[in-house]
Structures are given as C-alpha cells and as structure tokens.
Design a protein around this motif. Structure first.
Motif, short mmCIF file in Angstrom:
data_model
loop_
_atom_site.label_atom_id
_atom_site.label_comp_id
_atom_site.label_asym_id
_atom_site.label_seq_id
_atom_site.Cartn_x
_atom_site.Cartn_y
_atom_site.Cartn_z
N LYS A 226 1.80 -6.97 -0.20
CA LYS A 226 1.02 -7.89 0.61
C LYS A 226 -0.05 -7.15 1.42
CE LYS A 226 4.04 -11.77 1.04
NZ LYS A 226 4.34 -12.92 1.85
N ARG A 227 0.34 -6.05 2.04
CA ARG A 227 -0.61 -5.33 2.89
C ARG A 227 -1.74 -4.71 2.08
NH1 ARG A 227 0.10 -5.77 8.47
NH2 ARG A 227 -1.85 -4.67 8.27
N LEU A 228 -1.42 -4.13 0.91
CA LEU A 228 -2.47 -3.55 0.07
C LEU A 228 -3.43 -4.64 -0.41
CD1 LEU A 228 -0.41 -0.95 -1.97
CD2 LEU A 228 -2.20 -0.45 -0.30
N GLY A 229 -2.90 -5.79 -0.77
CA GLY A 229 -3.75 -6.91 -1.17
C GLY A 229 -4.66 -7.36 -0.04
N GLU A 230 -4.12 -7.42 1.17
CA GLU A 230 -4.93 -7.81 2.33
C GLU A 230 -6.07 -6.83 2.57
OE1 GLU A 230 -2.11 -7.95 5.53
OE2 GLU A 230 -1.21 -9.83 4.83
N VAL A 231 -5.77 -5.54 2.44
CA VAL A 231 -6.81 -4.52 2.63
C VAL A 231 -7.88 -4.65 1.56
CG1 VAL A 231 -7.28 -2.03 2.58
CG2 VAL A 231 -5.31 -2.90 3.86
#
Length: 166
Positions: free
Chosen positions: A114-119
């Motif tokens: 999720k966090r990598l996608g958000e970045v």
C-alpha cells in the motif's frame, strides 16, 4: 538520508517532460531488495532516471503483538526493524553511490504494498522496482502474502519484479 516525516505528496505538481524519470525502489535489506535496487540502477544508468529508495517498516503482526507480553520482546522486535532499515540504507549507498545517479532514501511505516503504491501515485513515479523471493513448496504461495505479487497486479503504474532464488 532517513526521513521518517516523508509525505508522499512532497514533490508538488506532476513532473513534466523536462524532468528526469523517477524510479521508485522498494528496499528492505534482503537479497530480493538488493536485486530490485541493482535492476533499477542498471535501467536508470541508461535513462538518467532519479531513484527514490523506499523502506517500509511493516506494522507488527498479530503473532508479534501477542509475543510482546514476554519481557524484552518489544525491544527485540524494534531492534530487528532498525537493523532491516539500516541494511536497506547501506545497500542503497553501496549500489547507487558508485553509479553517480541522483537518489534519495525514505522510510515509511505500514503495509509495504500500500505504501509503495501511494508513493508511486503521489510522486508520479515512472516505474516501481520490487524484489520477490521465489519460495519453494506448494503451500508457500497460499500462506505467504507477498507485497511484490500484490503490486504486480496493479494497473496504475509500471511494476518491475526482480526475482531471487530462496
């Protein structure tokens, strides 16, 4: 540089064609993370891309939380997470500094996929590089929740998987 206060929207408006491409790399201090970093560095050397190394500190699992009732377990868990973060940063320095490419290092907390996608979305990344360990056995695919596999299903951005043997 380690930046716990990193916010995904920190690069302002979308980059235009005058700017370098941005490669986001998920780094975790593992062999597969190093493989993803090496692959990104290789491709960035040909395109002059900028690299953003992102280490995501995972939230403690339910098993880890129940183990916290043991004396010292919280310290051991935090120390392990710190060691993983330091190894990810060291891998980034050792692989990227000799190339002369511009790069940054950021630390976030949460679910890695999720966090990598958000970045990727917030920073308007051109490609996401993540490592994936091939796990032997029939049951490993059912019980191992691999962030790389989840990210590879994304239709929103380009995902490059670097695989390593177990």
């Amino acid at each position: 540089m380690m930046d716990e206060s990193f916010t995904p929207g920190s690069d302002g408006p979308a980059r235009d064609a005058r700017h370098r491409p941005l490669f986001v790399v998920g780094v975790d201090g593992s062999d597969s993370g190093r493989a993803a970093l090496s692959q990104a560095a290789e491709e960035a050397a040909g395109t002059g891309a900028q690299i953003l190394c992102v280490h995501v500190r995972p939230q403690p699992s339910l098993c880890e939380l129940t183990a916290l009732v043991a004396p010292g377990a919280a310290l051991i868990s935090r120390d392990c997470r710190d060691i993983m973060e330091m190894q990810a940063w060291l891998d980034s320095v050792q692989i990227l500094d000799p190339t002369g490419l511009p790069w940054e290092f950021a630390v976030l907390s949460g679910r890695p996929d999720k966090r990598l996608g958000e970045v990727m979305i917030a920073r308007h990344g051109d490609a996401l590089f993540v490592g994936q360990s091939l796990r032997p056995g029939r049951w490993s695919r059912l019980f191992h929740r691999c962030p790389a596999r989840r990210l590879a299903r994304s239709q929103e951005y380009s995902v490059h998987l670097a695989t390593t043997a177990p």
